[in-house]
Each structure stands twice: as structure tokens, then as C-alpha cells.
Design a protein around this motif. Structure first.
Motif, PDB file in Angstrom:
ATOM      1  N   TRP A  92       0.830  -1.212   0.000  1.00  0.00           N
ATOM      2  CA  TRP A  92       0.000   0.000   0.000  1.00  0.00           C
ATOM      3  C   TRP A  92       0.861   1.257   0.000  1.00  0.00           C
ATOM      4  O   TRP A  92       0.557   2.228  -0.688  1.00  0.00           O
ATOM      5  N   ASP A 141       0.474   3.966  -2.929  1.00  0.00           N
ATOM      6  CA  ASP A 141       0.114   5.357  -2.627  1.00  0.00           C
ATOM      7  C   ASP A 141       1.186   6.328  -3.107  1.00  0.00           C
ATOM      8  O   ASP A 141       0.871   7.341  -3.735  1.00  0.00           O
ATOM      9  N   PHE A 186      -6.057  -3.132  -1.293  1.00  0.00           N
ATOM     10  CA  PHE A 186      -4.864  -2.880  -0.488  1.00  0.00           C
ATOM     11  C   PHE A 186      -5.068  -1.671   0.420  1.00  0.00           C
ATOM     12  O   PHE A 186      -4.632  -1.668   1.575  1.00  0.00           O
ATOM     13  N   HIS A 187      -5.749  -0.640  -0.086  1.00  0.00           N
ATOM     14  CA  HIS A 187      -6.010   0.547   0.730  1.00  0.00           C
ATOM     15  C   HIS A 187      -6.892   0.193   1.927  1.00  0.00           C
ATOM     16  O   HIS A 187      -6.599   0.575   3.059  1.00  0.00           O
ATOM     17  N   ALA A 231      -4.869  -2.055   4.373  1.00  0.00           N
ATOM     18  CA  ALA A 231      -3.836  -1.284   5.067  1.00  0.00           C
ATOM     19  C   ALA A 231      -4.458  -0.326   6.074  1.00  0.00           C
ATOM     20  O   ALA A 231      -3.929  -0.155   7.178  1.00  0.00           O
TER      21      ALA A 231
END
Length: 90
Positions: free
Chosen positions: A22, A26, A40-41, A44
């Protein structure tokens, strides 16, 4: 039981891996509308919920590294300590 400490370390590596992926997504400005990026966001954010905003810095890169890097280090350290103690008892 040699297997339990391996399981603990493996789980920790998976959790740390999610956080590291992540961070990379990002910082590389991955498309937030993408399903994989969204997963993943969400994962995380759930893993790092306790540390997000712990430190407030003005630079985005530093903020992401602090918000998600701290839990990655903490999870790895705790898991390795627990795994080592588990292995020592067997």
C-alpha cells in the motif's frame, strides 16, 4: 512444535507485505478506482488504524511512511519476538 513459529512469522510477513504494497501504491499514485488498489487501501487502513495520524507532518510522503510504516515495523517486531519465544519453548 517448529511449525507454530513459522506460521507466526508467515502471518507477520503477509501483514507487513500488505502495508508495504500500500505504501508503494500510494507513493506511486496508483489509480484509487482500481479494485486491487482499493483492496490494499482498505486492508492497510484496517491494519494501521491505530497509527494513522499518530504523527502529523506536512509532507505527504513522510505522512504515508509514518502512518503505515510504523505498524509494519511493530507487527514484524512483535511477531518475531513471539515466534522466538514459541520456538524456545519447544
Amino acid at each position: 512444535m517448529r511449525g507454530i513459529d513459522s506460521v507466526i512469522r508467515t502471518v507477520a510477513h503477509v501483514l507487513v507485505g500488505i502495508l508495504v504494497v500500500w505504501i508503494a501504491l500510494d507513493l506511486l499514485d496508483a489509480n484509487p478506482a482500481n479494485t486491487v488498489v482499493g483492496w490494499f487501501h482498505s486492508a492497510a487502513d484496517w491494519l494501521a488504524g491505530w497509527s494513522i495520524g499518530l504523527f502529523d507532518v506536512s509532507h505527504h510522503t513522510a505522512q504515508v511512511l509514518l502512518d503505515y510504516g510504523i505498524p509494519a515495523v511493530v507487527y514484524a517486531a512483535i511477531a518475531h519476538l513471539v515466534a522466538r519465544r514459541t520456538a524456545a519453548r519447544t
